[in-house]
Design a protein around this motif. Structure first.
Motif, PDB file in Angstrom:
ATOM      1  N   ILE A  64       0.837  -1.198   0.000  1.00 11.86           N
ATOM      2  CA  ILE A  64       0.000   0.000   0.000  1.00 11.86           C
ATOM      3  C   ILE A  64       0.876   1.253   0.000  1.00 11.86           C
ATOM      4  O   ILE A  64       1.786   1.389   0.814  1.00 11.86           O
ATOM      5  CB  ILE A  64      -0.948   0.007   1.217  1.00 11.86           C
ATOM      6  CG1 ILE A  64      -1.903  -1.195   1.148  1.00 11.86           C
ATOM      7  CG2 ILE A  64      -1.733   1.312   1.271  1.00 11.86           C
ATOM      8  CD1 ILE A  64      -2.771  -1.355   2.380  1.00 11.86           C
ATOM      9  N   LYS A  65       0.591   2.161  -0.939  1.00 12.59           N
ATOM     10  CA  LYS A  65       1.306   3.432  -1.042  1.00 12.59           C
ATOM     11  C   LYS A  65       0.301   4.570  -0.914  1.00 12.59           C
ATOM     12  O   LYS A  65      -0.736   4.566  -1.601  1.00 12.59           O
ATOM     13  CB  LYS A  65       2.025   3.554  -2.390  1.00 12.59           C
ATOM     14  CG  LYS A  65       2.892   2.355  -2.775  1.00 12.59           C
ATOM     15  CD  LYS A  65       4.089   2.201  -1.868  1.00 12.59           C
ATOM     16  CE  LYS A  65       4.932   0.992  -2.291  1.00 12.59           C
ATOM     17  NZ  LYS A  65       6.046   0.742  -1.341  1.00 12.59           N
ATOM     18  N   VAL A  66       0.604   5.524  -0.046  1.00 12.86           N
ATOM     19  CA  VAL A  66      -0.255   6.702   0.116  1.00 12.86           C
ATOM     20  C   VAL A  66       0.642   7.943   0.084  1.00 12.86           C
ATOM     21  O   VAL A  66       1.592   8.038   0.873  1.00 12.86           O
ATOM     22  CB  VAL A  66      -1.060   6.667   1.430  1.00 12.86           C
ATOM     23  CG1 VAL A  66      -1.950   7.911   1.536  1.00 12.86           C
ATOM     24  CG2 VAL A  66      -1.907   5.401   1.523  1.00 12.86           C
ATOM     25  N   TYR A  67       0.331   8.855  -0.813  1.00  5.96           N
ATOM     26  CA  TYR A  67       1.103  10.093  -0.963  1.00  5.96           C
ATOM     27  C   TYR A  67       0.134  11.272  -0.967  1.00  5.96           C
ATOM     28  O   TYR A  67      -0.991  11.171  -1.481  1.00  5.96           O
ATOM     29  CB  TYR A  67       1.900  10.093  -2.268  1.00  5.96           C
ATOM     30  CG  TYR A  67       3.191   9.311  -2.193  1.00  5.96           C
ATOM     31  CD1 TYR A  67       4.420   9.956  -2.283  1.00  5.96           C
ATOM     32  CD2 TYR A  67       3.186   7.927  -2.022  1.00  5.96           C
ATOM     33  CE1 TYR A  67       5.612   9.247  -2.209  1.00  5.96           C
ATOM     34  CE2 TYR A  67       4.358   7.208  -1.946  1.00  5.96           C
ATOM     35  CZ  TYR A  67       5.575   7.869  -2.035  1.00  5.96           C
ATOM     36  OH  TYR A  67       6.750   7.168  -1.951  1.00  5.96           O
ATOM     37  N   SER A  68       0.554  12.356  -0.395  1.00  4.29           N
ATOM     38  CA  SER A  68      -0.225  13.587  -0.469  1.00  4.29           C
ATOM     39  C   SER A  68       0.683  14.703  -0.961  1.00  4.29           C
ATOM     40  O   SER A  68       1.917  14.590  -0.918  1.00  4.29           O
ATOM     41  CB  SER A  68      -0.823  13.947   0.893  1.00  4.29           C
ATOM     42  OG  SER A  68       0.204  14.286   1.815  1.00  4.29           O
ATOM     43  N   GLY A  69       0.077  15.770  -1.415  1.00  6.16           N
ATOM     44  CA  GLY A  69       0.899  16.862  -1.908  1.00  6.16           C
ATOM     45  C   GLY A  69       0.073  18.013  -2.413  1.00  6.16           C
ATOM     46  O   GLY A  69      -1.144  18.078  -2.217  1.00  6.16           O
ATOM     47  N   PHE A  70       0.744  18.908  -3.087  1.00  6.10           N
ATOM     48  CA  PHE A  70       0.101  20.117  -3.606  1.00  6.10           C
ATOM     49  C   PHE A  70       0.794  20.503  -4.903  1.00  6.10           C
ATOM     50  O   PHE A  70       1.889  20.002  -5.221  1.00  6.10           O
ATOM     51  CB  PHE A  70       0.193  21.266  -2.585  1.00  6.10           C
ATOM     52  CG  PHE A  70       1.598  21.555  -2.133  1.00  6.10           C
ATOM     53  CD1 PHE A  70       2.398  22.457  -2.818  1.00  6.10           C
ATOM     54  CD2 PHE A  70       2.134  20.901  -1.023  1.00  6.10           C
ATOM     55  CE1 PHE A  70       3.694  22.720  -2.402  1.00  6.10           C
ATOM     56  CE2 PHE A  70       3.437  21.162  -0.614  1.00  6.10           C
ATOM     57  CZ  PHE A  70       4.210  22.073  -1.301  1.00  6.10           C
ATOM     58  N   GLY A  71       0.162  21.388  -5.650  1.00 10.86           N
ATOM     59  CA  GLY A  71       0.755  21.775  -6.921  1.00 10.86           C
ATOM     60  C   GLY A  71       0.145  23.042  -7.469  1.00 10.86           C
ATOM     61  O   GLY A  71      -0.740  23.658  -6.865  1.00 10.86           O
TER      62      GLY A  71
END
Length: 420
Positions: free
Chosen positions: A376-383
């Protein structure tokens, strides 16, 4: 005599009904430049001499707004007599000769890019033609032609050629090796539009795959060189209920892809691969746009280091790295909120916040692999999004993704167009 009277009264009846209807006397097309007026008329159901029907006109406008050459479209109706009306379609065109750029990096100092040029309205008839050059350690290129209205407003054709070379990780027995991978292919697909929301594509792809060992672990069970020719049968079903207002989107789209691959090498088994993309978009107020994508995919569950579904920075999980793992099944969910920060004339600046998550089935594994924390991979971010409203797909994006799961990476992803 009786037959003659019947025919006479039948003609009078239908003539009377027609006279009571509102008839289109003329269809005018205004505002288009490069997009041919004759092409617009050919794909439109509204014609001079037919009954005025607002639902048919609205379908035509929606069809026009789907065209890459059209930034926006609307209509006006003018009454000329008691029973005749003039209909005017107003077209606001996109600029359609578009360069493309995708750049992606991670904190492991990986760097790759893809540059290209594409004309989306060749000959003013919504024909797409273009190609790209990619540098991902090795050089690659592709050329493609797509003409959805080549034969009629329902029947078209697409032809794609590519020669892609990358350094691919191969995973086996808890170890990793790097292989130079080359895929050279020629694909021909027929395109059929069922109606405004439903279309299918189907055809054949002939390709050659070549693997050459570069570095890393070795095994007697894993060949260090592999060259094989394959045939691929492809079928795509697309339900598209999206509605566009310039760069904002609302509605639902479902895209199902099925492929069956057969090999000329008896050592490699035939296999299938299928995945379904479900999109949901909603406009929130004047400046907000919420977007979601759910991808579920499965393939034949062979225990092979060359499994088809990858965990990749530029495809499904922003910031994860370039092809860090592979599997025979995939569940990925992407959600992001896009907010217009500034808009003036042709220029729009958007900010976005996202969460990308996914899980994979190991080659030869079980469905329970999807719930294994290691997968399981979980990533958060902004752009940020820099948008030109009058150039088709002129959205330059920059995203930064940071991993929330154990041993995660982080990185930047650059590209043209929204991530999904």
């Amino acid at each position: 005599m009786r037959i003659a009277l019947i025919l006479l009264f039948t003609g009078l009846f239908f003539g009377s009904v027609r006279a009571q209807n509102n008839i289109i006397s003329e269809l005018q097309i205004r505002g288009n430049g490069k997009l041919k007026t004759g092409f617009i008329r050919n794909i439109s159901d509204t014609k001079a001499g037919v009954v005025l029907d607002s639902t048919v006109i609205e379908k035509d406008i929606r069809r026009l707004k789907f065209l890459p050459a059209v930034s926006h479209a609307y209509f006006e109706v003018f009454k000329e007599t008691d029973t005749t009306y003039k209909v005017v379609y107003h077209i606001i065109e996109h600029f359609t000769l578009i360069p493309s750029l995708n750049v992606y990096t991670t904190n492991d100092d990986e760097f790759a890019y893809r540059i290209g040029l594409h004309e989306f309205n060749l000959l003013g008839r919504n024909i797409g033609f273009g190609g790209f050059y990619q540098k991902d350690i090795y050089g690659s290129f592709a050329v493609n032609l797509r003409a959805p209205y080549l034969f009629s407003k329902s029947l078209g054709l697409t032809v794609n050629y590519q020669d892609l070379t990358t350094l691919e990780p191969v995973f086996f027995d808890g170890t990793t090796a790097d292989y130079k991978y080359n895929n050279e292919s020629l694909e021909v697909l027929g395109l059929y539009t069922i109606n405004l929301k439903n279309r299918i594509e189907g055809g054949i792809n002939y390709f050659m795959e070549d693997y050459k060992y570069v570095s890393g672990a070795t095994s007697s069970q894993v060949p260090q060189t592999l060259n094989v020719h394959k045939w691929l049968l492809k079928m795509i079903y697309d339900y598209n209920g999206l509605d566009y207002f310039y760069y904002s989107i609302s509605g639902v789209r479902n895209l199902l892809t099925f492929q069956y691959v057969t090999s000329t090498n008896d050592m490699l088994p035939d296999f299938f691969i299928a995945w379904n993309d479900l999109f949901y978009f909603k406009r929130l107020g004047k400046h907000g746009n919420w977007g979601n994508r759910l991808r579920v995919g499965l393939s034949s569950n062979d225990k092979t280091p060359f499994a088809p579904f990858s965990v990749d920075n530029n495809v499904n999980i922003r910031g994860v790295g370039n092809t860090i793992d592979r599997g025979t099944g995939s569940i990925v969910f992407n959600t992001e909120y896009r907010h217009t920060l500034y808009e003036k004339g042709w220029f729009v600046l958007q900010g976005n916040a996202f969460i990308d998550s996914g899980t994979w089935r190991n080659p030869g594994g079980k469905l329970s692999d999807f719930t294994d924390s290691d997968n399981i991979k979980v990533y958060s971010g902004f752009g940020l999004r820099f948008i030109h409203k009058k150039i088709y797909n002129a959205i330059f994006r920059i995203d930064y993704g940071h991993g929330l799961t154990e041993d995660a990476t982080n990185g930047l992803v650059f590209g043209i167009g929204q991530y999904f």
